[in-house]
Design a protein around this motif. Structure first.
Motif, short mmCIF file in Angstrom:
data_model
loop_
_atom_site.label_atom_id
_atom_site.label_comp_id
_atom_site.label_asym_id
_atom_site.label_seq_id
_atom_site.Cartn_x
_atom_site.Cartn_y
_atom_site.Cartn_z
N THR A 33 0.81 -1.18 -0.16
CA THR A 33 0.29 -0.16 -0.30
C THR A 33 1.29 1.13 0.12
OG1 THR A 33 -1.46 -1.03 1.32
CG2 THR A 33 -2.02 1.34 1.56
N GLU A 34 1.34 1.28 0.69
CA GLU A 34 2.64 1.98 1.13
C GLU A 34 3.64 2.30 -0.50
OE1 GLU A 34 6.50 4.51 3.62
OE2 GLU A 34 5.47 2.56 4.39
N LEU A 35 3.96 1.41 -0.70
CA LEU A 35 4.82 1.69 -2.09
C LEU A 35 4.08 2.16 -3.18
CD1 LEU A 35 7.85 0.84 -3.48
CD2 LEU A 35 6.22 -1.85 -3.74
N ASN A 36 2.64 1.68 -3.55
CA ASN A 36 2.05 1.92 -4.62
C ASN A 36 1.83 3.19 -4.15
OD1 ASN A 36 1.60 -0.23 -5.53
ND2 ASN A 36 -0.21 -0.65 -4.26
N ARG A 37 1.46 3.94 -3.14
CA ARG A 37 0.73 5.74 -2.69
C ARG A 37 2.52 6.22 -2.82
NH1 ARG A 37 -0.67 4.43 2.40
NH2 ARG A 37 1.09 5.49 3.26
N THR A 38 3.72 5.75 -2.99
CA THR A 38 4.42 6.88 -2.66
C THR A 38 5.19 6.46 -4.53
OG1 THR A 38 5.68 5.76 -0.53
CG2 THR A 38 7.25 6.61 -2.98
N MET A 39 5.30 5.34 -5.70
CA MET A 39 4.86 5.51 -6.65
C MET A 39 4.05 6.76 -7.43
SD MET A 39 7.27 3.48 -7.42
CE MET A 39 7.49 3.23 -9.09
N GLY A 40 3.19 6.28 -6.86
CA GLY A 40 1.99 7.82 -6.76
C GLY A 40 2.81 9.29 -7.63
N SER A 41 3.10 9.60 -5.60
CA SER A 41 3.26 11.14 -5.77
C SER A 41 4.95 10.88 -6.43
CB SER A 41 3.63 10.84 -4.25
OG SER A 41 4.52 12.04 -3.90
N ILE A 42 5.48 10.15 -6.73
CA ILE A 42 6.74 10.24 -7.65
C ILE A 42 6.28 10.03 -9.22
CG2 ILE A 42 8.90 9.09 -8.59
CD1 ILE A 42 9.09 7.70 -5.87
N SER A 43 5.44 9.86 -9.46
CA SER A 43 4.73 10.35 -10.98
C SER A 43 4.15 10.88 -10.98
CB SER A 43 3.71 8.82 -10.94
OG SER A 43 3.01 8.58 -12.76
N LYS A 44 3.62 12.04 -10.54
CA LYS A 44 3.36 13.11 -9.93
C LYS A 44 2.89 14.26 -10.02
CE LYS A 44 -1.52 12.10 -8.30
NZ LYS A 44 -2.27 12.27 -6.73
N THR A 45 4.88 13.83 -9.29
CA THR A 45 5.38 14.98 -9.25
C THR A 45 6.82 15.04 -10.87
OG1 THR A 45 6.08 14.61 -7.19
CG2 THR A 45 8.09 16.07 -8.16
N LEU A 46 7.17 13.81 -11.56
CA LEU A 46 7.90 13.51 -12.40
C LEU A 46 6.79 13.97 -13.93
CD1 LEU A 46 9.54 9.82 -12.29
CD2 LEU A 46 10.68 12.40 -12.36
N GLN A 47 5.24 14.24 -14.18
CA GLN A 47 4.61 14.62 -14.65
C GLN A 47 4.61 16.56 -14.60
OE1 GLN A 47 3.29 13.41 -17.16
NE2 GLN A 47 3.49 10.90 -16.66
N SER A 48 4.71 16.80 -12.65
CA SER A 48 4.60 18.25 -13.42
C SER A 48 6.13 18.59 -13.93
CB SER A 48 4.33 18.77 -11.98
OG SER A 48 5.03 19.60 -11.38
N ILE A 49 6.68 18.38 -13.72
CA ILE A 49 8.40 18.90 -13.97
C ILE A 49 9.04 18.32 -15.52
CG2 ILE A 49 11.16 18.03 -14.20
CD1 ILE A 49 10.57 16.83 -10.91
N LEU A 50 8.16 17.89 -15.55
CA LEU A 50 8.14 16.92 -17.41
C LEU A 50 7.45 17.82 -18.02
CD1 LEU A 50 9.32 14.93 -19.92
CD2 LEU A 50 6.89 14.25 -19.03
N ARG A 51 6.24 18.14 -17.92
CA ARG A 51 5.74 19.80 -18.65
C ARG A 51 6.57 20.43 -18.11
NH1 ARG A 51 0.80 17.03 -16.12
NH2 ARG A 51 0.82 18.20 -14.32
N SER A 52 7.01 21.10 -17.33
CA SER A 52 7.81 21.97 -17.40
C SER A 52 8.81 22.37 -18.25
CB SER A 52 8.21 22.35 -16.06
OG SER A 52 9.12 23.95 -15.72
N ALA A 53 9.25 21.17 -18.41
CA ALA A 53 10.79 21.04 -18.98
C ALA A 53 9.80 21.99 -20.96
CB ALA A 53 11.47 19.94 -18.91
N GLN A 54 8.97 20.53 -21.05
CA GLN A 54 9.05 20.40 -22.67
C GLN A 54 8.21 22.25 -22.62
OE1 GLN A 54 5.46 18.15 -22.27
NE2 GLN A 54 6.96 16.13 -22.67
N SER A 55 7.36 22.85 -21.79
CA SER A 55 7.02 24.20 -21.61
C SER A 55 9.44 25.27 -21.98
CB SER A 55 6.62 25.17 -20.59
OG SER A 55 7.38 24.53 -19.52
N GLU A 56 9.43 24.09 -21.39
CA GLU A 56 10.82 25.41 -21.72
C GLU A 56 11.50 24.79 -23.05
OE1 GLU A 56 13.18 25.26 -17.76
OE2 GLU A 56 11.27 25.73 -16.38
N GLY A 57 11.82 24.00 -23.55
CA GLY A 57 11.98 22.94 -24.78
C GLY A 57 13.01 21.90 -24.32
#
Length: 854
Positions: free
Chosen positions: A162-186
């Motif tokens: 349960t904790e592993l799934n929750r942590t993996m979900g948090s990491i995925s959200k953070t990465l998606q946010s960083i990825l969108r920012s990097a894509q906007s910056e080119g």
């Protein structure tokens, strides 16, 4: 005992073993097949045969027998006997599924046992097996249906995941946010997504831009055009994922170890269940193979015997089936007492191999050893190998392909000597290895042994080789062992004819087609047909002629006479068989007529009883009617009209009774007339003088008398008396015989003999009619060699006489005149021919001989 060590390779059983192994579902059955061995334990072999037969019924009749998930997990179970070891997920999943299969099989047989015990031998095999339902339930609490550890296998594992799934979900959200920012910056392309490297979520980016994204570089692509960066924001979260994954693995190991510790005491019983699964897999493979080769369970008895009908070599059957051909069945009988000898044969024709079987009756005799002789490539070795292979398969617990009315036995030993066993390492020649085998056979054979010897006595100088072979055969016969032996030696054939216990068998050869017939005729020795085979392969005629001169014409003629005897014997045995069939039919008709007669007599008794009852009823009714009439007359006080009417009714009743009686009398008169006619026919005419029978004088033989040779049954007519020599005609054959060799036959004896021996079956008559309708009155010998022409003329003249043909023409051409001379030499010494002469010059002259029959 089996001899030699490579026995299975010699008879082809190694290929049978491979075919059975290919039918197994897992290594359990393969191992059982590899360990399958010959046994002389009758109870064990019988049980194995019945188990296989029952499994054939299951395959053919049952749809719900479990045949999935046959796994060999014995190595895994043996591994966990050591404390601290545990089963991994895949091993536990295989155990779960295979245990479920074992449970279902045991449950299947228990249900059948409750319904009436249809499979008694297999049910007995399944009876002591444990099914472990508790164990399968425990495994179901740990594993899901795909064989993975369940999240709820333990509370700790559930928390970690349960904790592993929750942590993996948090990491995925953070990465998606960083990825969108990097894509906007080119910094990265729009189609890029997070990926996994070394168990950590990372973002792929070009090497030139890697410093613009804060984080740890974990990897780069093989081309160097992409680097994988773990952003600094998720490093701590990824570290936590690694910790949780390690905790998950430790918890899974703890769960599996605890389960393994719980089943460790039950490992011996679990292994025993897998031995049962191995037996089922092995028996199932044997059953499928038996269906493939059309094998059955014959009569199997605890004694030494071979009485096989339509036995089939399984490897030959499978090979010919691929070519759309039929296999050659084999009929053979070896027993302490043999009551009938069968002739079995195979003729390959139009890509089909068929069997001709002509039983021939003989007196009961001991026939334990069959000595087969005949031409090379005529089927001798195939017969021998068929006997060896099928008997070995039977005593390995396998069903064999033959007819249901066959009878099989069991032998303690099977010895074989076949093929070339020369060995440079052991300093053995072919003949030395042969003698080594014979030494072993003589020392070890018993009445419970079956010996198989190919080309007996071959490989050395013929005279001494034949003598040694005869001496060995004498010892085998004296020890009362059973066997099938092939040979070419004349002295062995003579031994078989003269000694009880050994019987000759001949592989026949078609002299017309110049090819072997693949027919075995038991009861007669065979010929090697060396001269015919030499002609066929084109050996120079002068070589064949020189060889014939060396061996002597008497020897060659003896061989031909032997072939003629075999041919004639087969012909007359077929006739005898037809007579037997007719006699059987007459017996059936007689039995049916007897039954009908008994039925008619019973009905006659019922009719007579009913008639008697009816007569008694009529008499009683008549008396009652008369008494009634008397009473009515008295009561009417003699009134005329009343009396007339009463008398009239009485007269009508009387007429009715009389009409019935007249009908019965008419029938009786007709029956009496028929009987009188029969009596008149049987009475001799009064004016007919009685015939004076001549006095029979058995010691005086005169012209016109009928005589027979002493010890024979055929009678002939006396044509001429020349002192002590008597000229007698036996049918169309005239013979001059000494008078002391003849005995006179009376007319009564002659009539009895005619009645006994001139019975011709309907089948024989129709066969002769067909032969006569298709008979050609002309034969063309042109282009044949002298011996071929002589053989063709011999059969042609025999058929002409048999069909009662008056005149035939033989076309031999002029040429050198050799064929004409051979034909006329034969005709001059043949009985039944009135004369022969050249054809008219207008129709062929000296190139054609015209034959006229008596």
């Amino acid at each position: 005992m089996i001899y030699p060590e490579n026995f299975e390779q010699k008879i082809g059983f190694d290929k049978i073993r491979q075919l059975v192994e290919s039918k197994c579902l897992c290594a359990l059955g393969v191992e059982k097949t590899e360990n399958m061995s010959f046994s002389d334990n009758y109870e064990l072999v019988e049980k194995q045969l019945h188990q296989t037969e029952e499994f054939i019924k299951i395959i053919q009749e049952e749809d719900n027998f479990p045949s999935n998930h046959f796994f060999d997990v014995r190595d895994s179970l043996k591994k966990i006997r050591i404390e601290g070891t545990y089963l991994i997920e895949r091993e536990l999943f295989d155990i779960r599924r295979s245990l479920q299969t074992i449970n279902e099989i045991v449950h299947f047989f228990r249900l059948k046992e409750e319904d009436g015990n249809l499979y008694s031998y297999l049910s007995e095999l399944a009876e002591p097996v444990c099914d472990f339902p508790r164990l399968t339930k425990q495994i179901d609490l740990i594993l899901d249906k795909f064989g993975r550890i369940k999240d709820n296998a333990s509370s700790e594992l559930s928390r970690i995941r349960t904790e592993l799934n929750r942590t993996m979900g948090s990491i995925s959200k953070t990465l998606q946010s960083i990825l969108r920012s990097a894509q906007s910056e080119g910094l990265v392309d729009k189609d890029v997504s997070p990926t996994m490297r070394d168990g950590r979520l990372v973002i792929p980016i070009a090497p030139a831009l890697k410093r613009k994204l804060k984080g740890i570089v974990h990897d780069e692509s093989a081309s160097g055009k992409t680097v994988f960066i773990e952003p600094a924001e998720v490093v701590e979260a990824n570290n936590r994922v690694r910790e949780l994954e390690s905790e998950e693995k430790r918890e899974i190991v703890r769960i599996l170890t605890a389960f393994t510790d719980s089943i460790r005491p039950e490992i011996p019983e679990i292994l025993n269940s897998y031995n049962f699964l191995a037996e089922i897999d092995f028996i199932r493979a044997k059953a499928i193979f038996s269906i493939d080769i059309r094998a059955i369970l014959p009569v199997f008895e605890d004694k030494q015997q071979i009485d096989w009908v339509h036995a089939i070599h399984p490897l030959l059957f499978l090979s010919l089936r691929k070519q759309n051909k039929q296999v050659v069945p084999l009929d053979i009988e070896l027993n302490s007492i043999i009551h009938s000898r069968r002739e079995y044969s195979s003729v390959e024709e139009n890509n089909n191999t068929t069997l001709n079987s002509v039983p021939s009756g003989t007196q009961p005799c001991e026939a334990r050893i069959l000595l087969i002789s005949g031409p090379n490539a005529g089927g001798k070795s195939v017969c021998l190998k068929t006997v060896g292979l099928l008997q070995y398969m039977l005593q390995c617990g396998m069903l064999i392909p033959l007819r249901e009315n066959s009878r099989t036995g069991i032998f303690k030993d099977i010895f074989i000597d076949i093929g070339d066993e020369q060995s440079i390492e052991n300093d053995l020649s072919t003949y030395s290895s042969h003698l080594t085998n014979m030494k072993f056979f003589v020392r070890n054979c018993t009445p419970n042994s079956l010996i198989l010897i190919d080309e007996f006595g071959g490989g050395t100088e013929p005279q001494i080789g034949g003598a040694i072979a005869e001496s060995l055969l004498e010892r085998f016969n004296r020890k009362k062992c059973f066997g099938v032996i092939t040979t070419h030696y004349q002295n062995l054939k003579h031994y078989a004819e003269e000694h009880e216990g050994v019987v000759n068998g001949a592989m026949l050869y078609d002299r017309h087609e110049m090819q072997p017939l693949f027919k075995l005729s038991i009861g007669n020795p065979g010929s090697s047909f060396a001269i015919e085979i030499a002609h066929k392969i084109g050996l120079p005629e002068d070589v064949i002629a020189d060889a014939s001169t060396i061996v002597g014409q008497d020897y060659i003629n003896m061989d031909k006479y032997l072939q003629d005897i075999v041919r004639d014997k087969r012909y007359w045995e077929s006739k005898r068989q037809n007579i037997r069939q007719q006699e059987k039919r007459l017996e059936e008709l007689t039995a049916r007529y007897d039954t009908d007669l008994q039925k008619i007599n019973a009905e006659r008794k019922d009719i007579l009883a009913k008639a008697k009852s009816d007569a008694e009823h009529i008499l009683a009714e008549t008396n009652a009617r008369i008494e009634n009439v008397i009473r009515e007359i008295r009561e009417a006080q003699a009134e005329k009209e009343k009396t007339k009417s009463i008398r009239k009714s009485l007269d009508e009743f009387k007429e009715d009774i009389l009409s019935t009686k007249e009908t019965d009398e008419k029938i009786a008169r007709k029956i009496q007339k028929i009987k009188d006619k029969e009596n008149k026919k049987q009475k001799p005419k009064p004016n007919q003088p009685k015939e004076v029978k001549p006095i029979f004088k058995p010691d005086v033989i005169e012209t016109g008398d009928f005589v027979k040779i002493k010890g024979q049954n055929t009678a002939g007519e006396v044509l001429e008396v020349q002192g002590k020599n008597i000229v007698v005609a036996f049918g169309s054959i005239k013979s001059t015989i000494k008078s002391d060799r003849l005995e006179k036959v009376s007319k009564n004896q002659l009539k009895k003999a005619d009645t006994k021996y001139t019975f011709v079956s309907e089948q024989t008559s129709s066969s002769m009619h067909e032969k006569k309708s298709h008979f050609k009155t002309e034969i063309d010998l042109r282009g044949m060699r002298a011996d071929e022409a002589l053989q063709a003329v011999t059969y042609y003249i025999d058929d002409a006489i048999q069909c009662n043909i008056g005149r035939v023409r033989i076309l031999h051409g002029t040429g050198t005149g050799a064929l004409r001379q051979v034909v006329r030499d034969y005709l001059s010494g043949t009985h039944g021919i009135h004369n022969y002469h050249d054809e008219d010059v207008r129709f062929g002259g000296a190139g054609i001989t015209v034959v006229e029959f008596e």
